[in-house]
Scaffold this active site. Structure first.
Site, short mmCIF file in Angstrom:
data_model
loop_
_atom_site.label_atom_id
_atom_site.label_comp_id
_atom_site.label_asym_id
_atom_site.label_seq_id
_atom_site.Cartn_x
_atom_site.Cartn_y
_atom_site.Cartn_z
CG HIS A 20 -2.29 0.53 1.00
ND1 HIS A 20 -2.93 0.53 -0.23
CD2 HIS A 20 -3.19 1.08 1.85
CE1 HIS A 20 -4.14 1.06 -0.11
NE2 HIS A 20 -4.31 1.42 1.14
CG ASN A 66 -8.81 5.15 4.42
OD1 ASN A 66 -8.19 4.68 3.47
ND2 ASN A 66 -9.41 4.40 5.31
CG ASP A 91 -1.76 0.42 -3.32
OD1 ASP A 91 -1.89 1.58 -2.86
OD2 ASP A 91 -2.54 -0.50 -3.02
CG ASN A 112 -10.63 2.98 1.04
OD1 ASN A 112 -11.66 2.94 0.37
ND2 ASN A 112 -10.35 2.07 1.95
#
Length: 186
Positions: A20, A66, A91, A112
């Site tokens: 991530h 987020n 990613d 997100n």
């Protein structure tokens, strides 16, 4: 001409080499190769660098994935950078590991960080460079996979992929989105 290059990731040592954090890793690799460094500022680690007559402003949001849009909007305004000159590196589990896909706009695709940027900017009309991490996870294990570290087989290939992603980001700034897509999309 100014550009904002955003690498998405999460801060903290527990996330350092996770899939991530591919966006952070691309920017860290560029900084190491070209001799600029990041400093902690409001909402992000930031760096500025001149390259081929362009002013490049890099951010690694510290808002966690987020809430990345808050940092992007702040530095867009702070640096007076139009949305056409923004590239977000993230990613992407729907692309095989090591593959890159640049697009001039698009949906969040379940990511997100991109979703929050879309919401805060109230547009999807910004360029993105998706860094393929693959989807070798079983049903219900997506979060563990995305927040997991690259296996040794992928770690061996990672420097080359990070270099290509960094080159793609620089091409976006110097050649434009269309030429960068032609040269780097796989």
């Amino acid at each position: 001409m100014k550009f904002l290059i955003v690498g998405l990731g999460n801060i903290g040592p527990e996330y350092a080499l996770t899939r991530h954090n591919a966006g952070f890793m691309v920017l860290d690799r560029l900084a190491a190769q070209h001799g600029f460094s990041f400093t902690m500022n409001r909402l992000a680690y930031t760096a500025a660098w001149s390259y081929k007559g362009k002013q490049l402003f890099f951010i690694k949001p510290t808002t966690f994935m987020n809430l990345s849009g808050k940092a992007v909007a702040y530095y867009m305004k702070q640096e007076n950078i139009p949305v056409d000159n923004i590239l977000v590196i993230s990613d992407d589990k729907d692309i095989d590991f090591g593959k890159l896909r640049m697009k001039p706009k698009g949906s969040a695709g379940g990511h997100n960080g991109l979703r929050n940027i879309d919401e805060v900017l109230a547009t999807q009309q910004y360029a993105r460079l998706r860094f393929g991490i693959g989807n070798a996870f079983s049903r219900g294990r997506q979060i563990d996979f995305v927040l997991g570290q690259f296996p040794d087989s992928e770690l061996a290939m990672l420097p080359e992929v990070l270099d290509r992603a960094g080159d793609a980001a620089l091409a976006f700034c110097t050649m434009g989105i269309q030429q960068a897509m032609n040269n780097f999309n796989q």
